[in-house]
Design an enzyme around this catalytic site. Structure first.
Site, short mmCIF file in Angstrom:
data_model
loop_
_atom_site.label_atom_id
_atom_site.label_comp_id
_atom_site.label_asym_id
_atom_site.label_seq_id
_atom_site.Cartn_x
_atom_site.Cartn_y
_atom_site.Cartn_z
N GLY A 142 0.80 -1.22 0.00
CA GLY A 142 0.00 0.00 0.00
C GLY A 142 0.83 1.27 0.00
N GLU B 245 2.40 -8.41 -2.03
CA GLU B 245 1.12 -8.97 -1.60
C GLU B 245 0.97 -10.47 -1.87
OE1 GLU B 245 0.23 -4.55 -2.01
OE2 GLU B 245 1.49 -6.05 -3.00
#
Length: 260
Positions: free
Chosen positions: A112, A135
């Site tokens: 993020g 991720e």
């Protein structure tokens, strides 16, 4: 709103936003995203702000990803809502801001954090920074626009490799592939960022906003970017800043723009 996770301040028409969770490597949790959404909305309505400098607290991290502990037990529906809300209120809001955002990447920009930097219009990185989208090591994929913006910035092949291997890259590599605009010594990161933003804030504010919309139109499905450019170009002829810019040019002086 009183902020607990970010620091803000305005100097010379630049709003400084610092993600201030240094002990957590400035990881994004729900409260931090809520605070970012609030200050981003403020930027759009403030006459005091002409540009934004976004960075992280400390020397280790810009933002080292999301706070995994908060969503480790989420259902599929909760995960989708998390991504949708974050994209709309923070990441898309930055990209579509009428005022330029510059990410000063002072350390790790992962998950993020890299997605936050990619939402900004300009990115500078300290030479010590590391960037990546890890991720898939958690059984996830990027959820805040990472698959889309990384592909737009570096191309399909490089984006696929970064996302699927989950490997970090250096700031030097990031500059080479077009992921960041400039790499500078860590001690020069803020001053170099300010130098760029100070140049931008001397330009006509309405023209800057129009330029952002036209550039973003390149990636908007169903929108003809050339038509957007033509329309935005035409609109500039009807405002005071255009008259001031032309007069200053003809009179060989610096223009004084008022955003009108």
């Amino acid at each position: 709103m009183i902020y607990q996770n970010i620091l803000t301040g305005i100097k010379n028409e630049i709003l400084y936003i610092t993600i201030n969770r240094e002990k957590k490597l400035n990881a994004l949790n729900k409260d931090t995203l809520t605070e970012l959404a609030d200050v981003i909305a403020f930027v759009q309505t403030s006459d005091e702000v002409k540009a934004v400098l976004l960075t992280g607290a400390g020397e280790k991290a810009f933002v080292a990803g999301a706070d995994i502990s908060e969503f480790s037990s989420y259902t599929a529906e909760q995960g989708e809502a998390l991504a949708r809300n974050g994209q709309i209120t923070v990441f898309d809001a930055i990209e579509n801001s009428s005022k330029p955002f510059l990410a000063a990447i002072n350390g790790f920009a992962l998950g993020g954090g890299l997605e936050l930097a990619m939402a900004c219009h300009i990115r500078l990185a300290a030479d010590t920074a590391k960037l990546g989208l890890p991720e898939v090591t958690l059984g996830l994929i990027p959820g805040y626009g990472g698959t889309q913006r990384l592909t737009q910035l570096v191309g399909k092949g490089r984006a696929a490799e970064m996302i699927m291997t989950a490997e970090m890259i250096t700031a030097e590599r990031a500059e080479k592939i077009g992921l960041v605009n400039h790499v500078v010594a860590a001690g020069d990161l803020i001053s170099r960022s300010e130098e760029i933003l100070n140049k931008i804030r001397q330009r006509a504010p309405l023209a800057i906003s129009a330029a952002i919309r036209a550039v973003n139109a390149v990636y908007c499905e169903g929108i003809n970017g050339f038509e957007t450019e033509i329309q935005e170009f035409g609109k500039r002829f009807g405002n005071e800043d255009f008259n001031e810019g032309v007069s200053a040019f003809l009179e060989k002086r610096a223009p004084v723009f008022k955003g009108r």
